[in-house]
Design an enzyme around this catalytic site. Structure first.
Site, PDB file in Angstrom:
ATOM      1  N   GLN A 100       0.853  -1.195   0.000  1.00  0.00           N
ATOM      2  CA  GLN A 100       0.000   0.000   0.000  1.00  0.00           C
ATOM      3  C   GLN A 100       0.890   1.246   0.000  1.00  0.00           C
ATOM      4  OE1 GLN A 100      -2.395   1.573   3.220  1.00  0.00           O
ATOM      5  NE2 GLN A 100      -4.218   1.562   1.917  1.00  0.00           N
ATOM      6  N   TYR A 179      -5.640  11.156   3.715  1.00  0.00           N
ATOM      7  CA  TYR A 179      -4.221  11.394   3.416  1.00  0.00           C
ATOM      8  C   TYR A 179      -4.096  12.119   2.058  1.00  0.00           C
ATOM      9  CZ  TYR A 179      -3.732   8.549   7.530  1.00  0.00           C
ATOM     10  OH  TYR A 179      -3.841   8.092   8.815  1.00  0.00           O
ATOM     11  N   ARG A 226      -7.457   2.626  -3.128  1.00  0.00           N
ATOM     12  CA  ARG A 226      -8.400   2.703  -2.006  1.00  0.00           C
ATOM     13  C   ARG A 226      -8.935   4.125  -1.920  1.00  0.00           C
ATOM     14  NH1 ARG A 226      -7.895   0.621   4.340  1.00  0.00           N
ATOM     15  NH2 ARG A 226      -9.857  -0.505   4.125  1.00  0.00           N
ATOM     16  N   GLY A 316      -9.636  -6.290   8.798  1.00  0.00           N
ATOM     17  CA  GLY A 316      -8.534  -5.574   9.431  1.00  0.00           C
ATOM     18  C   GLY A 316      -8.251  -6.060  10.838  1.00  0.00           C
ATOM     19  N   ARG A 317      -8.895  -5.418  11.809  1.00  0.00           N
ATOM     20  CA  ARG A 317      -8.587  -5.717  13.218  1.00  0.00           C
ATOM     21  C   ARG A 317      -8.640  -7.192  13.586  1.00  0.00           C
ATOM     22  NH1 ARG A 317     -12.156  -0.545  14.689  1.00  0.00           N
ATOM     23  NH2 ARG A 317     -13.053  -1.334  12.740  1.00  0.00           N
TER      24      ARG A 317
HETATM   25  C1  FNR Z   1      -6.024   0.792   9.964  1.00  0.00           C
HETATM   26  N1  FNR Z   1      -6.511   1.071   8.695  1.00  0.00           N
HETATM   27  C2  FNR Z   1      -5.640   1.405   7.686  1.00  0.00           C
HETATM   28  N2  FNR Z   1      -6.091   1.694   6.438  1.00  0.00           N
HETATM   29  C3  FNR Z   1      -5.244   1.921   5.419  1.00  0.00           C
HETATM   30  O1  FNR Z   1      -5.686   2.147   4.294  1.00  0.00           O
HETATM   31  N3  FNR Z   1      -3.892   1.863   5.629  1.00  0.00           N
HETATM   32  C4  FNR Z   1      -3.353   1.612   6.840  1.00  0.00           C
HETATM   33  O2  FNR Z   1      -2.139   1.553   6.980  1.00  0.00           O
HETATM   34  C5  FNR Z   1      -4.250   1.404   7.927  1.00  0.00           C
HETATM   35  N4  FNR Z   1      -3.789   1.191   9.186  1.00  0.00           N
HETATM   36  C6  FNR Z   1      -4.643   0.852  10.198  1.00  0.00           C
HETATM   37  C7  FNR Z   1      -4.140   0.537  11.453  1.00  0.00           C
HETATM   38  C8  FNR Z   1      -4.985   0.135  12.453  1.00  0.00           C
HETATM   39  C9  FNR Z   1      -4.417  -0.218  13.778  1.00  0.00           C
HETATM   40  C10 FNR Z   1      -6.377   0.059  12.216  1.00  0.00           C
HETATM   41  C11 FNR Z   1      -7.319  -0.409  13.279  1.00  0.00           C
HETATM   42  C12 FNR Z   1      -6.873   0.390  10.987  1.00  0.00           C
HETATM   43  C13 FNR Z   1      -7.926   0.815   8.358  1.00  0.00           C
HETATM   44  C14 FNR Z   1      -8.133  -0.666   8.027  1.00  0.00           C
HETATM   45  O3  FNR Z   1      -7.510  -1.015   6.806  1.00  0.00           O
HETATM   46  C15 FNR Z   1      -9.619  -1.039   7.913  1.00  0.00           C
HETATM   47  O4  FNR Z   1     -10.221  -0.282   6.905  1.00  0.00           O
HETATM   48  C16 FNR Z   1     -10.375  -0.822   9.203  1.00  0.00           C
HETATM   49  O5  FNR Z   1      -9.663  -1.341  10.307  1.00  0.00           O
HETATM   50  C17 FNR Z   1     -11.771  -1.437   9.165  1.00  0.00           C
HETATM   51  O6  FNR Z   1     -11.716  -2.829   9.025  1.00  0.00           O
HETATM   52  P1  FNR Z   1     -11.939  -3.821  10.279  1.00  0.00           P
HETATM   53  O7  FNR Z   1     -10.797  -3.622  11.193  1.00  0.00           O
HETATM   54  O8  FNR Z   1     -13.232  -3.402  10.921  1.00  0.00           O
HETATM   55  O9  FNR Z   1     -12.016  -5.183   9.673  1.00  0.00           O
HETATM   56  C1  8K6 Z   2      -3.632   4.703   8.116  1.00  0.00           C
HETATM   57  C2  8K6 Z   2      -2.763   4.840   9.276  1.00  0.00           C
HETATM   58  C3  8K6 Z   2      -3.520   4.829  10.507  1.00  0.00           C
HETATM   59  C4  8K6 Z   2      -2.629   4.761  11.662  1.00  0.00           C
HETATM   60  C5  8K6 Z   2      -3.314   4.554  12.894  1.00  0.00           C
HETATM   61  C6  8K6 Z   2      -4.672   4.038  12.741  1.00  0.00           C
HETATM   62  C7  8K6 Z   2      -5.431   4.185  13.988  1.00  0.00           C
HETATM   63  C8  8K6 Z   2      -6.569   3.287  14.034  1.00  0.00           C
HETATM   64  C9  8K6 Z   2      -7.635   3.757  14.917  1.00  0.00           C
HETATM   65  C10 8K6 Z   2      -8.592   2.692  15.308  1.00  0.00           C
HETATM   66  C11 8K6 Z   2      -9.982   2.933  14.936  1.00  0.00           C
HETATM   67  C12 8K6 Z   2     -10.438   4.352  14.959  1.00  0.00           C
HETATM   68  C13 8K6 Z   2     -11.683   4.543  14.169  1.00  0.00           C
HETATM   69  C14 8K6 Z   2     -11.880   5.951  13.779  1.00  0.00           C
HETATM   70  C15 8K6 Z   2     -12.996   6.075  12.823  1.00  0.00           C
HETATM   71  C16 8K6 Z   2     -13.713   7.343  12.955  1.00  0.00           C
HETATM   72  C17 8K6 Z   2     -15.148   7.163  12.690  1.00  0.00           C
HETATM   73  C18 8K6 Z   2     -15.953   8.376  12.919  1.00  0.00           C
END
Ligand code: FNR
Ligand code: 8K6
Length: 347
Positions: A100, A179, A226, A316-317
């Site tokens: 990515q 971003y 994306r 993701g998570r």
């Molecule tokens: C993310 N997400 C995210 N998205 C992305 O495009 N690039 C990234 O590097 C990251 N990094 C990232 C880190 C962490 C800790 C979280 C929780 C989320 C968003 C991720 O790809 C995804 O869209 C969301 O987490 C929603 O999917 P899940 O977790 O509900 O299955």
């Molecule tokens: C893409 C890089 C991201 C680096 C850190 C990600 C942090 C993840 C936070 C966990 C979930 C937060 C959800 C926030 C969504 C807002 C909805 C109103």
């Protein structure tokens, strides 16, 4: 109930996935001080190789794209070699992996790259402070000049070429989550009055230039994007954004990308100006392979695919909590629930 996730899926002539479960990109902030992927990262990804496709954590294309500590890069020889170790480990376990490609734009901080400008579409700051670095507040960015934009497009293309050298199966351009590319696509952050602002066509120009430059280097079959039509993360909402995505998505459909991926944390969120969910909106305006994501379980994701809401499911998570997520789903075993404390280490 989840059997449809285990059907192979042909993306194009170049790539066929063994199943429809993708590992979503997940920033882990675990690269070394030179932003080189480590052996622990190779092991982490290799354990998840059963995914139909792994999308790597967001990886910066050049130093001024960095907004979080220890996020990996794809611009130095050492970084390319570090990623080679990762892609070899994933391939050895039968998996596929896309890189990515990331530039955080106004979410970058000079703390990480030794000072200098923070670039964005316009001189509009994002509010707040850098996660995990709360003492650092975001600064007002410099509106990228036409020369800056040319340099950015060429650096995205170079990073894509570097990704191929590192052995990735393709790249996903990070055009989501507020971003850099997303900053051009929303009125909140794009106040330009030149050919990159004001109209949907102009606001889509940077995204399409990046996509086209990457396609020219590595081919459309290996290029994905994306997008976040719903503004919700690092970004303010503006109902006019709908028209930008109404223009962008059909343009993308002409380009035969590997797929388009929704950028959203919870796909149950509804956006007035999109007439509902991000996935439903994308389905309406983009007729090709669509990856859904956002707080799905294997069961709810399989049901959404059965109803043709999208074609592939990114997780993701739950993938952070369960390295063997795919095997657990296949065997009907319970999955471990994710919690934020799990971000502290790579399991
Ligand atoms: C993310 N997400 C995210 N998205 C992305 O495009 N690039 C990234 O590097 C990251 N990094 C990232 C880190 C962490 C800790 C979280 C929780 C989320 C968003 C991720 O790809 C995804 O869209 C969301 O987490 C929603 O999917 P899940 O977790 O509900 O299955
Ligand atoms: C893409 C890089 C991201 C680096 C850190 C990600 C942090 C993840 C936070 C966990 C979930 C937060 C959800 C926030 C969504 C807002 C909805 C109103």
């Amino acid at each position: 109930m989840t059997a449809n996730l285990f059907q192979p899926y042909t993306l194009n002539h170049t790539l066929t996935l063994t199943n429809k479960i993708l590992m979503a990109p997940l920033t882990r902030c675990m690269a070394d001080e030179n932003l080189v992927p480590t052996q622990a990262m190779a092991d982490y990804y290799a354990r998840r190789a059963e995914a139909g496709l792994i999308i790597s954590e967001a990886t910066i294309i050049r130093p001024d794209g960095q907004g979080y500590p220890n996020t990996p890069g794809l611009f130095s020889t050492e970084q390319i070699q570090g990623w080679q170790n990762v892609t070899q480990a994933v391939h050895a376990n039968g998996g596929k992996i896309f890189a990515q490609l990331w530039h955080t734009g106004r979410v970058a901080h000079p703390h990480f790259f030794g000072g200098g400008d923070v670039l964005s579409a316009s001189a509009q700051a994002v509010e707040g402070s850098v996660p995990r670095m709360r003492e650092l507040t975001y600064q007002t960015p410099k509106a990228a000049t036409l020369e800056d934009i040319e340099g950015l497009v060429s650096d995205y293309a170079q990073a894509a070429a570097n990704a191929m050298e590192a052995g990735f199966d393709g790249v996903e351009i990070h055009g989501a989550n507020g971003y850099l590319i997303d900053q051009f696509l929303h009125y909140d952050s794009n106040r330009r009055d030149d050919e990159y602002g004001q109209t949907p066509e102009n606001m889509s120009r940077f995204a399409l230039e990046v996509v086209d430059a990457i396609i020219a280097r590595i081919g459309a079959d290996r290029t994905a994007l994306r997008v976040s039509p719903g503004a919700y993360f690092n970004m303010g909402t503006d109902a006019r954004d709908r028209a930008v995505f109404d223009y962008l998505l059909p343009e993308l459909a002409k380009r035969n990308l590997a797929y388009v991926h929704a950028g959203i944390f919870d796909d149950a969120m509804e956006f007035d100006y999109l007439d509902g969910r991000v996935s439903s909106y994308l389905r309406k305006v983009y007729p090709k392979t669509l990856v859904g994501v956002g707080s799905y379980s294997a069961e709810t994701g399989a049901a959404a695919i059965a109803e043709s809401k999208f074609d592939l499911l990114a997780i993701g998570r739950p993938f952070i909590a369960n390295p063997d997520y795919v095997a657990k789903v296949r065997n009907g075993e319970a999955v471990v629930e994710y919690n934020d404390a799990m971000l502290a280490e790579l399991v």
